[in-house]
Design a protein around this motif. Structure first.
Motif: not given
Length: 396
Positions: A374, A209, A338, A172, A112, A342, A122, A376
């Motif tokens: 992952l 992502e 999150d 999720d 992460l 991961a 992020r 998220t």
């Protein structure tokens, strides 16, 4: 135009293939595939190489002639990286020292952290929260409290008010990245090439992502991108591609937030655009030959606000296949949830599908497969905390 799930997968496959090719050649600003991104001195390792080191050690231990793969891997890590290295500390954290899997949960923080340096949301101030149950609901404001003015000694007729609220749900969504890796690379004794193990995985994760968090339509398995969570009133068409048009577009984006009382700040609000649009703005000049946005070239800003660029925003939208989109977002109102774990693992003797859709087996190619998972999701707390211009042709 928005991405469907199928279009998103096709787009991600294309971008991963391009980015991997660049990394292998050392093109652009990306790291060379077979060189460490940062110093690999014991206590100065970057999270990408730590994760790669753990995966490589796990693979080597699994294939070593030893009755205790865990102990073998730890001794090898001390030999290569030093007893006080973060690699060794990660191996002995949690359940690892009890002989269980050394990789899937131990490296989640490292993964992460590495993604935080690569992805638009992020990296630019989105609020990342833990979602241990996999599903959570957070209240969001839909209106503000109103007040009144009253005279001295005069009874107020103001009624108590509270802000209008709604809820935003974060559930999720599982992202899986699968990348074949040469077994020769995994068994190498060199201590400075583990960056290569994770570079492709993290490139794929970042592209996946960004594409979803920005523009995906959303489904039971794909997050809804922030562009599709904006209030309808904050989405409008670009007025054109002259310098005056561009300044008008940028001003309207910012005003959409200011007019809704969003707390726009230099630190927390950003423009997001394709690299094509940013390149045009960097070289745009007035009638006297002066750069109109010199700060973009000097410090990556437009006016007082940071400009984040990405290839995750297409430039082939619209009827003419030449349009793009530009957004202005208040990042403290962007939430990333999150799951907290991961997972990464190395698989042998498996079949995988390459970016062209062809099935391949690692037995024939003498490869292993690194797979990362992952969980998220992303949401806007306030649907007017962003604005979007569609039909943008600044860079055409």
């Amino acid at each position: 135009m928005r991405m469907t799930e199928t279009e998103l997968r096709e787009y991600v496959a294309k971008r991963v293939k391009e980015n991997v090719a660049k990394a292998a050649k050392g093109d652009g600003n990306g790291p060379r595939l077979f060189a460490p991104k940062k110093s690999t001195t014991a206590n100065k390792r970057d999270p990408e190489s730590i994760t790669g080191a753990l995966l490589r050690l796990k693979y080597q231990a699994k294939n070593a002639d030893t009755a205790n793969p865990q102990a073998w891997a730890r001794e090898k890590a001390i030999e290569v990286y030093g007893e006080n290295s973060r690699v060794v500390k990660n191996m002995t954290a949690g359940d690892a020292n009890q002989g269980k899997e050394m990789v899937p949960t131990i490296v989640s923080e490292e993964i992460l952290e590495a993604l935080a340096n690569r992805t638009i949301m992020r990296k630019n101030g989105a609020v990342v929260i833990d979602n241990p149950s996999g599903s959570m609901t957070i209240p969001k404001l839909t209106s503000v409290v109103q007040g009144t003015w009253v005279g001295e000694g005069v009874a107020s007729t103001n009624q108590a008010t509270s802000p209008g609220t709604d809820q935003v749900s974060l559930t999720d969504k599982k992202m899986m990245i699968t990348v074949p890796v040469s077994k020769d690379l995994l068994i190498s004794a060199a201590g400075n090439i583990e960056q290569a193990v994770m570079n492709n995985v993290l490139t794929g994760a970042a592209v996946t992502e960004d594409a979803a968090f920005l523009r995906a339509v959303g489904s039971a398995t794909v997050p809804t991108g922030v562009f599709n969570q904006l209030a309808a009133a904050n989405v409008s068409a670009s007025v054109g591609n002259t310098s005056e048009n561009i300044e008008t577009d940028l001003g309207q984006l910012k005003q959409a937030l200011l007019g809704s009382n969003v707390n726009v700040t230099e630190e927390g609000s950003i423009y997001v655009m394709s690299t094509r649009e940013a390149e045009r703005l960097e070289r745009l000049r007035d009638d006297n030959g002066n750069l109109i946005f010199p700060e973009l070239k000097m410090n990556g800003k437009i006016g007082r606000y940071k400009a984040a660029t990405t290839n995750a925003i297409p430039t082939n939208l619209g009827g003419g296949s030449n349009e793009s989109e530009v957004a202005f977002l208040n990042m403290p109102d962007v939430l990333i949830a999150d799951h907290g774990v991961a997972q990464a693992e190395v698989l042998e003797n498996v079949t995988y599908r390459d970016s062209g859709g062809t099935l391949r087996t690692t037995v024939d190619t003498d490869e292993a497969v690194v797979r990362m998972i992952l969980r998220t999701d992303i949401a806007l707390q306030y649907d007017v905390a962003g604005a979007l211009k569609t039909g943008v042709t600044w860079g055409v």
